[in-house]
Design a protein around this motif. Sequence first.
Motif, short mmCIF file in Angstrom:
data_model
loop_
_atom_site.label_atom_id
_atom_site.label_comp_id
_atom_site.label_asym_id
_atom_site.label_seq_id
_atom_site.Cartn_x
_atom_site.Cartn_y
_atom_site.Cartn_z
N ILE A 317 0.83 -1.21 0.00
CA ILE A 317 0.00 0.00 0.00
C ILE A 317 0.87 1.26 0.00
N ALA A 318 1.94 1.24 0.79
CA ALA A 318 2.82 2.41 0.89
C ALA A 318 3.51 2.70 -0.44
N SER A 319 4.08 1.67 -1.06
CA SER A 319 4.80 1.89 -2.33
C SER A 319 3.84 2.31 -3.43
N GLY A 320 2.63 1.73 -3.46
CA GLY A 320 1.65 2.12 -4.45
C GLY A 320 1.16 3.54 -4.23
N SER A 321 1.03 3.93 -2.98
CA SER A 321 0.55 5.27 -2.66
C SER A 321 1.54 6.35 -3.08
N VAL A 322 2.83 6.07 -2.94
CA VAL A 322 3.85 7.02 -3.37
C VAL A 322 3.72 7.27 -4.87
N ALA A 323 3.56 6.18 -5.64
CA ALA A 323 3.40 6.32 -7.09
C ALA A 323 2.10 7.06 -7.43
N LEU A 324 1.04 6.79 -6.67
CA LEU A 324 -0.23 7.46 -6.91
C LEU A 324 -0.11 8.97 -6.69
N CYS A 325 0.61 9.35 -5.66
CA CYS A 325 0.84 10.79 -5.41
C CYS A 325 1.58 11.44 -6.57
N SER A 326 2.53 10.70 -7.15
CA SER A 326 3.27 11.24 -8.30
C SER A 326 2.34 11.57 -9.45
N CYS A 327 1.34 10.70 -9.66
CA CYS A 327 0.41 10.92 -10.77
C CYS A 327 -0.31 12.25 -10.63
N PHE A 328 -0.83 12.52 -9.44
CA PHE A 328 -1.63 13.73 -9.26
C PHE A 328 -0.76 15.00 -9.17
N VAL A 329 0.41 14.88 -8.55
CA VAL A 329 1.29 16.04 -8.47
C VAL A 329 1.80 16.42 -9.86
N SER A 330 2.00 15.43 -10.71
CA SER A 330 2.56 15.70 -12.04
C SER A 330 1.60 16.44 -12.96
N ILE A 331 0.28 16.36 -12.70
CA ILE A 331 -0.70 16.99 -13.60
C ILE A 331 -0.48 18.50 -13.73
N PRO A 332 -0.45 19.26 -12.63
CA PRO A 332 -0.20 20.70 -12.80
C PRO A 332 1.21 21.00 -13.29
N LEU A 333 2.17 20.16 -12.92
CA LEU A 333 3.55 20.40 -13.37
C LEU A 333 3.67 20.21 -14.88
N ILE A 334 3.02 19.17 -15.41
CA ILE A 334 3.04 18.95 -16.85
C ILE A 334 2.34 20.08 -17.58
N ARG A 335 1.27 20.59 -16.96
CA ARG A 335 0.50 21.65 -17.61
C ARG A 335 1.31 22.94 -17.74
N PHE A 336 2.11 23.27 -16.72
CA PHE A 336 2.77 24.57 -16.69
C PHE A 336 4.25 24.54 -17.06
N LEU A 337 4.89 23.38 -16.97
CA LEU A 337 6.31 23.30 -17.30
C LEU A 337 6.52 22.60 -18.64
N LYS A 338 7.62 22.89 -19.26
CA LYS A 338 7.97 22.21 -20.50
C LYS A 338 8.35 20.76 -20.20
N ARG A 339 8.16 19.91 -21.20
CA ARG A 339 8.46 18.48 -21.02
C ARG A 339 9.93 18.28 -20.62
N THR A 341 12.11 20.38 -19.39
CA THR A 341 12.43 20.98 -18.09
C THR A 341 12.01 20.06 -16.95
N LEU A 342 10.80 19.50 -17.05
CA LEU A 342 10.29 18.65 -15.99
C LEU A 342 11.06 17.35 -15.88
N VAL A 343 11.41 16.77 -17.01
CA VAL A 343 12.19 15.52 -16.99
C VAL A 343 13.56 15.77 -16.37
N ILE A 344 14.24 16.82 -16.80
CA ILE A 344 15.58 17.09 -16.27
C ILE A 344 15.54 17.38 -14.77
N ALA A 345 14.59 18.21 -14.33
CA ALA A 345 14.48 18.55 -12.91
C ALA A 345 14.18 17.32 -12.06
N SER A 346 13.27 16.47 -12.54
CA SER A 346 12.90 15.27 -11.78
C SER A 346 14.04 14.27 -11.74
#
Length: 480
Positions: A317-339, A341-346
């Motif tokens: 549950i813990a490992s899956g939840s970490v990945a799930l959080c990544s999905c939702f956090v990435s939505i606004p980041l993908i919307r506002f940052l260049k592809r 830029t986001l890949v390099i920063a991450s």
Amino acid sequence: MVLINNLIGNFGKYHLWLTFIILVNKFGVGLHQMAIIFLAPPTQFTCPDESECCDNPIYNTTLFKRTIITEWHLICKDSWLKDFTQTVFQFGVLIGSLIFGAASDRYGRRKTLIFAVVMESLTGIVASFLPDFWSFTIIRMFLGISVGGIMVIGFVLLMEYVGVMYRDALSALFHVPFTMGHIALALFGYYIRDYTHLQLAISVVNMILLFYICILPESPRWLLAINKSSKAIALMERVAKFNNLPTDEIPTMTELYQMEHKSARMKRGSILDLFRTPNMRRNILIMAFLWLVCSYCFYGVAHYISHLTGDIYTNVIASGSVALCSCFVSIPLIRFLKRKTLVIASELASSICLILIAFVPEGTISIVLGCTGVFFTFMVFIVVYLYCSEMFPTVVRNAAIGICSMMARVGSMIAPFVAGLRPFGIWCAPVAFGIFPLISAVLCLLLPETKNCELPMTIEEGEALGRNQNQNITVAEELT
């Protein structure tokens, strides 16, 4: 191409319905990909003569009634076989990503995805009834082949329907069902303690995907790319009606587009086209390496920090939840940052977190750093799915994602061995994991930016991407 979304809409009721039926298959993919956790969980045993190994061990079945370990005595000198069966499964995913990716570019998204779904249902059910280890492992390899196909084709089909302004959010949401399947596996494992019943249960759940036979549409982009204009027109008219849009201009606009692109549209693409020209060759090689590193770090680090709790259900549950959080956090980041830029920063953030593990005492701090590294690694995974689909033209898009997904499987096959470097020094595994995201970040500087660019259709358009960024169609231009 802007034409299609001008005619059928960027994201209407039909797109919402299509998104739902495509996302459903990722839930099953998550169940099968992570099922080995409960098919071969840690198993304790004792020998009657109190020796370390014997031919008639007594297994502790308090937690799990039956596993592949207790069923086929995968202990002592045969303990490597429990990991081998998962390696073979991932090898199947590797092969499936490549084969189905190329097949869908040649035979269409609909036919190949339906074939993969039927194959997944049959092989998953058959695997639950097999009497010996080797037949179980071989059938799970074919199950992996089908899973690889489902992952590749479903994503490309979805990206080829939605408008450019919605691709970023949907590319992140595409991974949510996978993480939910990962988390739900803990529920299956908690209530089903027999591996045969578990395998059967997660396979029967996936049989709902057989409804694809009746309702799954083809990609209009693919139909136009291979000159099947009449079928593309009929499909776009149906979608437009569903979205309450006018259909009068669809035949005329489509025929005009096909006439304007007659010379470019005569040729079907192949995997070799990805390597014939310098720009696409550079792009596919770097993108494949990015996918390899993502999978290598995600699966490897998740395995490395699995000792964060002694309870297997909490761990899942813990490992899956970490990945799930990544999905939702990435939505606004993908919307506002260049592809890019986001890949390099991450990648840089992931590299720093993983390398730091080698220099801090083991315990809470190392676990937090490891989980943070997994968080950023999975975020890169989300972005490169979108990045890759935007970078390569329609005629070879599935082949490109197939190659990249194949390399991701190579990373997941290597990861357990790297995680096992601990006996050679507690710093070995963290450094081995952390150095590759750093290399990926540097290589990513050579890739073109694709944010707000229309999907390329032909090999020529794919080769031109990045060479003259001003030729790309932006969202602002699309709306004017």
